[in-house]
Design an enzyme around this catalytic site. Structure first.
Site, PDB file in Angstrom:
ATOM      1  N   TYR A 153       0.767  -1.244   0.039  1.00 35.67           N
ATOM      2  CA  TYR A 153       0.037   0.096   0.102  1.00 35.67           C
ATOM      3  C   TYR A 153       0.777   1.167   0.063  1.00 35.67           C
ATOM      4  O   TYR A 153       0.589   2.270  -0.783  1.00 35.67           O
ATOM      5  CB  TYR A 153      -0.839  -0.028   1.224  1.00 35.67           C
ATOM      6  CG  TYR A 153      -2.026   1.036   1.257  1.00 35.67           C
ATOM      7  CD1 TYR A 153      -3.193   1.142   0.556  1.00 35.67           C
ATOM      8  CD2 TYR A 153      -1.719   2.157   2.087  1.00 35.67           C
ATOM      9  CE1 TYR A 153      -4.068   2.073   0.786  1.00 35.67           C
ATOM     10  CE2 TYR A 153      -2.646   3.200   2.249  1.00 35.67           C
ATOM     11  CZ  TYR A 153      -3.829   3.111   1.458  1.00 35.67           C
ATOM     12  OH  TYR A 153      -4.733   4.075   1.717  1.00 35.67           O
ATOM     13  N   LYS A 157       0.910   3.963  -2.995  1.00 40.84           N
ATOM     14  CA  LYS A 157       0.537   5.565  -2.633  1.00 40.84           C
ATOM     15  C   LYS A 157       1.800   6.483  -2.874  1.00 40.84           C
ATOM     16  O   LYS A 157       1.501   7.571  -3.203  1.00 40.84           O
ATOM     17  CB  LYS A 157       0.245   5.658  -1.144  1.00 40.84           C
ATOM     18  CG  LYS A 157      -1.356   4.767  -1.012  1.00 40.84           C
ATOM     19  CD  LYS A 157      -2.401   5.402  -1.930  1.00 40.84           C
ATOM     20  CE  LYS A 157      -3.722   4.856  -1.460  1.00 40.84           C
ATOM     21  NZ  LYS A 157      -4.784   5.504  -2.340  1.00 40.84           N
TER      22      LYS A 157
END
Length: 250
Positions: A153, A157
Site C-alpha cells: 500500500y 501510494k
C-alpha cells in the site's frame, strides 16, 4: 455552486470517502458518475445524491479491467455530454509484514491503485485534451511516507505521487490540472478493518490517532471531500502537480 454543470467521475465511490466526495461535488452542482466494483453500493450512493436534488448515475466497474473503464467513461460522456473531473479514489488494502505478504497481496494492491489510476486517467484525458479543460485528483496517503505492515500500500501510494507530478507535466499545456490528496487517519470501513487486523478496539484506535493530531481529532470523509472540491474548483486553477496532505497536522 463551485462546480456547476461540470461532469465528474469518482472511482470507488460506493461508500466511504468516495461516496462523500461524490455527494459533495453533486451539492456544488456537478453531474456525477458513481462507480465502484460493487453495483449495490454504486446505486445506493447515486440514489442518495438524486434524493438530495443532485444528478448522478451508477456505473459498476472493475477499475483493473481496461474494457470496463472505457465503457464506464463512455457511459458518462454519453449521458452527460462531456467529462471535466476525474477523482481516482478506488483503493484496497491487503496489509501484512513483508515475510507474510503474498504475491497476490502485492499484485492486487498495485493493480487497483496504480493500474486503475492509469487506465482511468489515460482514457479520461482523451476527452479532456480536445476541450482543453480538466481536473484530475489522485488519492495518495500518509502511508506513502512508510507504514509498518503496508509495504504494498505504501509503495502504491508513493507511486501515485510520482504519477500525479508527471501527469501534471504532460497535461498542463492543455489546461488540465492534476493534483493529489494524501489523507491521514480517516474514520472509514478501511480503518476499521486495519484496527481489526491489529487486534485493537476501533474506539481506542481512533482515540490514539486523535492524540497524534495537532488539532486533537481524527478525520472524517467530509474533510477529504472538501479538499477534493477545492482542487477541482476554479479556486485552484493555478495549482497543479501538488500533493495536499489532509492529516490534522501530524
Amino acid at each position: 455552486m463551485r462546480v456547476k454543470d461540470r461532469v465528474a467521475i469518482i472511482t470507488g465511490s460506493g461508500r466511504g470517502i468516495g461516496a462523500a466526495t461524490a455527494a459533495r461535488l453533486a451539492e456544488e452542482g456537478a453531474k456525477v458518475t458513481v462507480t465502484d466494483i460493487h453495483a449495490a453500493n454504486c446505486e445506493e450512493t447515486a440514489e442518495q445524491i438524486r434524493k438530495a436534488g443532485g444528478e448522478a448515475i451508477a456505473v459498476p466497474c472493475d477499475i483493473t479491467q481496461r474494457d470496463q473503464v472505457e465503457a464506464m467513461v463512455k457511459k458518462t460522456v454519453d449521458t452527460f455530454g462531456r467529462l471535466d473531473i476525474l477523482v481516482n479514489n478506488a483503493g484496497i488494502i491487503r496489509d501484512n509484514l513483508v515475510y507474510k505478504m503474498t504475491e497476490e497481496d502485492w499484485d492486487m494492491v498495485m493493480n487497483v491503485h496504480l493500474k486503475g489510476a492509469f487506465y482511468a486517467s489515460q482514457i479520461a484525458q482523451t476527452y479532456m485534451v480536445p476541450q482543453r479543460y480538466g481536473k484530475i485528483v489522485n488519492f495518495s496517503s500518509t502511508s506513502a511516507l512508510g507504514n509498518r505492515g503496508q509495504l504494498n500500500y505504501s509503495t502504491a501510494k508513493a507511486g501515485l505521487q510520482g504519477f500525479t507530478r508527471t501527469l501534471a507535466i504532460e497535461l498542463g499545456r492543455y489546461n488540465i490540472n492534476v493534483n493529489a490528496v494524501a489523507p491521514g487517519f480517516i474514520e472509514t470501513d478501511m480503518t476499521k478493518a486495519t484496527a481489526e487486523r491489529m487486534g485493537i478496539d476501533f474506539e481506542d484506535f481512533v482515540k490514539h490517532a486523535a492524540e497524534q493530531s495537532l488539532i486533537k481529532r481524527t478525520g472524517k470523509p467530509i474533510d477529504i471531500a472538501n479538499a477534493v472540491l477545492f482542487l477541482v474548483s476554479e479556486e485552484s486553477s493555478f495549482i497543479t502537480g501538488q500533493v495536499l496532505y489532509v492529516r490534522g497536522g501530524i
